[in-house]
Structures are given as structure tokens and as C-alpha cells.
Design a protein around this motif. Structure first.
Motif, PDB file in Angstrom:
ATOM      1  N   ARG A 115     -78.260  -8.558  10.007  1.00 25.08           N
ATOM      2  CA  ARG A 115     -79.334  -7.671  10.444  1.00 25.08           C
ATOM      3  C   ARG A 115     -79.542  -7.721  11.946  1.00 25.08           C
ATOM      4  NH1 ARG A 115     -82.220  -5.635   6.257  1.00 25.08           N
ATOM      5  NH2 ARG A 115     -81.707  -6.601   4.264  1.00 25.08           N
ATOM      6  N   CYS A 116     -80.017  -6.597  12.480  1.00 21.53           N
ATOM      7  CA  CYS A 116     -80.421  -6.474  13.871  1.00 21.53           C
ATOM      8  C   CYS A 116     -81.749  -7.206  14.061  1.00 21.53           C
ATOM      9  CB  CYS A 116     -80.576  -4.988  14.187  1.00 21.53           C
ATOM     10  SG  CYS A 116     -81.095  -4.610  15.861  1.00 21.53           S
ATOM     11  N   ALA A 117     -82.122  -7.467  15.332  1.00 22.10           N
ATOM     12  CA  ALA A 117     -83.429  -8.056  15.620  1.00 22.10           C
ATOM     13  C   ALA A 117     -84.551  -7.159  15.101  1.00 22.10           C
ATOM     14  CB  ALA A 117     -83.575  -8.282  17.124  1.00 22.10           C
ATOM     15  N   CYS A 118     -84.300  -5.859  15.027  1.00 23.57           N
ATOM     16  CA  CYS A 118     -85.322  -4.910  14.552  1.00 23.57           C
ATOM     17  C   CYS A 118     -85.413  -4.900  13.021  1.00 23.57           C
ATOM     18  CB  CYS A 118     -85.042  -3.504  15.090  1.00 23.57           C
ATOM     19  SG  CYS A 118     -83.754  -2.587  14.209  1.00 23.57           S
ATOM     20  N   GLY A 119     -84.525  -5.623  12.348  1.00 19.68           N
ATOM     21  CA  GLY A 119     -84.611  -5.763  10.894  1.00 19.68           C
ATOM     22  C   GLY A 119     -83.646  -4.887  10.109  1.00 19.68           C
ATOM     23  N   SER A 132     -72.941  -2.123  14.593  1.00 24.34           N
ATOM     24  CA  SER A 132     -74.092  -1.562  15.308  1.00 24.34           C
ATOM     25  C   SER A 132     -75.288  -1.363  14.390  1.00 24.34           C
ATOM     26  CB  SER A 132     -73.727  -0.203  15.917  1.00 24.34           C
ATOM     27  OG  SER A 132     -72.681  -0.347  16.827  1.00 24.34           O
ATOM     28  N   CYS A 133     -76.455  -1.331  15.018  1.00 27.96           N
ATOM     29  CA  CYS A 133     -77.686  -1.004  14.319  1.00 27.96           C
ATOM     30  C   CYS A 133     -77.897   0.500  14.390  1.00 27.96           C
ATOM     31  CB  CYS A 133     -78.860  -1.737  14.972  1.00 27.96           C
ATOM     32  SG  CYS A 133     -80.450  -1.240  14.276  1.00 27.96           S
ATOM     33  N   LEU A 134     -78.022   1.128  13.231  1.00 33.01           N
ATOM     34  CA  LEU A 134     -78.187   2.586  13.209  1.00 33.01           C
ATOM     35  C   LEU A 134     -79.615   2.985  13.596  1.00 33.01           C
ATOM     36  CD1 LEU A 134     -76.165   3.617  10.006  1.00 33.01           C
ATOM     37  CD2 LEU A 134     -75.378   3.396  12.374  1.00 33.01           C
ATOM     38  N   SER A 135     -80.562   2.009  13.589  1.00 31.30           N
ATOM     39  CA  SER A 135     -81.946   2.330  13.946  1.00 31.30           C
ATOM     40  C   SER A 135     -82.163   2.309  15.451  1.00 31.30           C
ATOM     41  CB  SER A 135     -82.916   1.337  13.298  1.00 31.30           C
ATOM     42  OG  SER A 135     -82.753   1.362  11.905  1.00 31.30           O
ATOM     43  N   CYS A 136     -81.705   1.221  16.121  1.00 30.84           N
ATOM     44  CA  CYS A 136     -82.007   1.102  17.557  1.00 30.84           C
ATOM     45  C   CYS A 136     -80.757   1.175  18.426  1.00 30.84           C
ATOM     46  CB  CYS A 136     -82.785  -0.178  17.843  1.00 30.84           C
ATOM     47  SG  CYS A 136     -81.795  -1.692  17.749  1.00 30.84           S
ATOM     48  N   GLY A 137     -79.575   1.199  17.826  1.00 29.97           N
ATOM     49  CA  GLY A 137     -78.362   1.387  18.619  1.00 29.97           C
ATOM     50  C   GLY A 137     -77.745   0.111  19.181  1.00 29.97           C
TER      51      GLY A 137
END
Ligand code: ZN
Length: 251
Positions: A156-160, A130-135
Motif C-alpha cells: 500500500r501507498c502512504a495514502c492507504g 504506482s498508487c492510482l490515487s495519488c500517483g
């Protein structure tokens, strides 16, 4: 009758007599699949690293590149592993409505891959990150592809932001919902089958207490001592695959 057959027959009797049977499994059930218990010194992947250091949530935040260099290898090793006949025996018990659920400390997905449906993974699993920034959540195959595509080897997530495996790292709390579910199951079980766990790591170590406190019984199928050996209705300490298959054939 051999001792194993004798105990297997007694355990089969307890399983048949119980309204609710729940299994609690630890690293020992995955050893026959070729996954060493990382707490045993000198075994495989953890040999040259200190897991407390590299698989720690602080290490993930501080140096995701180093974290993923290590965790990528771990994923690769676990991805290839297959459930063994002990995992399959528990899945068979569930299909026959003789087992309500499996609570596991393992993150290797082998219970799931064996066909267990009602599964509580109290330490999470490698199945997703999971991405800890955007979930946002990503399945394992996607995580591996993202890792391979990144020049630094960090998925990495799409949000970086770097992704974090959905496993409980050192320094992290256990997932509360999974833990609450595990506690409900243990407290409601007439019989808790403790398999391949030394029952020493909290909070999982507290689950047999819940079963006993509510008037249930516990059975222990684990090599090496546990703090509950003296209060177990059945205590088996041999090969976990042989023992579970002996229990199945006695049913
Ligand atoms: Zn994100």
C-alpha cells in the motif's frame, strides 16, 4: 558453411550497411532465462489460473488481495531471473553503436539488467509500482517490503491505496508515450530485428509494417511462424542465443 552461419553472415552484412538498427523483442528472448511464454499452455505459473481473469485491471480493483497473491508470486519468480546471452548480445551491439534501441514486450527487466540503455518497454515493467490515487511511485524492493509488511499481503501507498504494478494489465491501454516512441523508432529503422516474438499481438504487431512502409528491412529470429516470414530479408528459426551469437561473431 552451415545454414545458421550463412544467414548470420547475411544479417551481419545488413546490420553493418544500415544507418539505424532497432530490435523488437518478445517472450522468446527470455525463455532461455527460464521465463516461460505464458501463452504456451501448461507452463509454470499460469498453469492453474486464467491470466485474463487474475491479471486483469478489473480483478485488481475488485479484489486487490487476490490480485497480489498471484502477482506477488509472479514478482518473486521474475526477480530471480538473470539476463541470458541473447540479452547480452543486444547490449553489446548497442555499446558498439550498431543498435539504436530495443523495443520489448517483456516486463521482466532483463534487457535493462543486461545493460541496454535505450529501451522502450511497451508493456511496462515490474521495476516499479504506482498508487492510482495519488500517483506516488515505488521501486520493486520497496513494493516487496510493503507487501511483506501488510497483513493481507497488499502493498500500500502512504495514502492507504493498494499499489498497482507498472505493467500493462489485461483490460488496460498501452502507455501512449512508450508506444509513440516505439512507432518513431520502427518507422526510422533501416533494419528492424524481430526477436522471439510471434508478431501477432497488436499494437506491437504493427511495428514491422511501419519499418517496411518507410522502405526499411526486417529480419526475424523467432521459433514458430510469424505473419511477416515471407517479407523478411533474413529469417532464422533456431535457438535465439546461438543465432545472435553467430551474428555477433560474423560482425
Ligand atoms: Zn497514494
Amino acid at each position: 558453411m552451415s545454414v545458421t552461419t550463412d544467414k548470420a553472415a547475411r544479417l551481419a552484412e545488413l546490420i553493418r550497411a544500415a544507418d539505424s538498427v532497432v530490435a523488437l523483442t518478445g517472450a522468446g528472448i527470455s525463455v532461455p532465462s527460464g521465463i516461460p511464454d505464458f501463452r504456451s499452455p501448461g507452463t509454470g505459473l499460469w498453469e492453474n489460473v486464467n491470466p485474463m481473469e487474475v491479471a486483469h485491471i478489473d480483478a485488481f480493483h475488485r479484489d486487490p488481495e487476490r490480485f497480489w497473491r498471484f502477482y506477488g508470486k509472479r514478482f518473486q519468480t521474475l526477480e530471480e531471473k538473470r539476463p541470458n546471452r541473447a540479452h547480452l548480445a543486444l547490449a553489446a551491439l548497442e555499446r558498439e553503436a550498431l543498435l539504436d534501441a530495443v523495443i520489448t514486450q517483456n516486463i521482466d527487466r532483463l534487457h535493462r539488467n543486461a545493460g541496454t540503455v535505450n529501451l522502450v518497454e511497451v508493456h511496462g515493467s515490474i521495476d516499479s509500482s504506482s498508487c492510482l490515487s495519488c500517483g506516488e511511485s515505488f521501486p520493486l524492493a520497496d513494493v516487496r517490503a510493503r507487501q511483506a509488511a501488510d497483513t493481507r499481503g497488499v502493498p500500500r501507498c502512504a495514502c492507504g491505496s493498494p499499489l498497482k504494478p507498472d505493467v500493462v494489465l489485461f483490460g488496460e491501454y498501452l502507455p501512449l508515450a512508450a508506444l509513440a516512441r516505439a512507432e518513431r523508432l520502427a518507422a526510422g529503422a533501416d533494419l528492424l530485428l524481430c526477436i522471439g516474438s510471434s508478431l501477432e499481438v497488436h499494437p506491437v504487431a504493427g511495428l514491422p509494417e511501419l519499418t517496411l512502409g518507410a522502405g526499411g528491412k526486417i529480419a526475424i529470429l523467432t521459433q514458430g511462424p510469424t505473419p511477416f516470414d515471407r517479407v523478411a530479408a533474413v529469417r532464422m528459426g533456431g535457438d535465439v542465443v546461438d543465432e545472435l551469437e553467430a551474428v555477433l561473431s560474423a560482425l
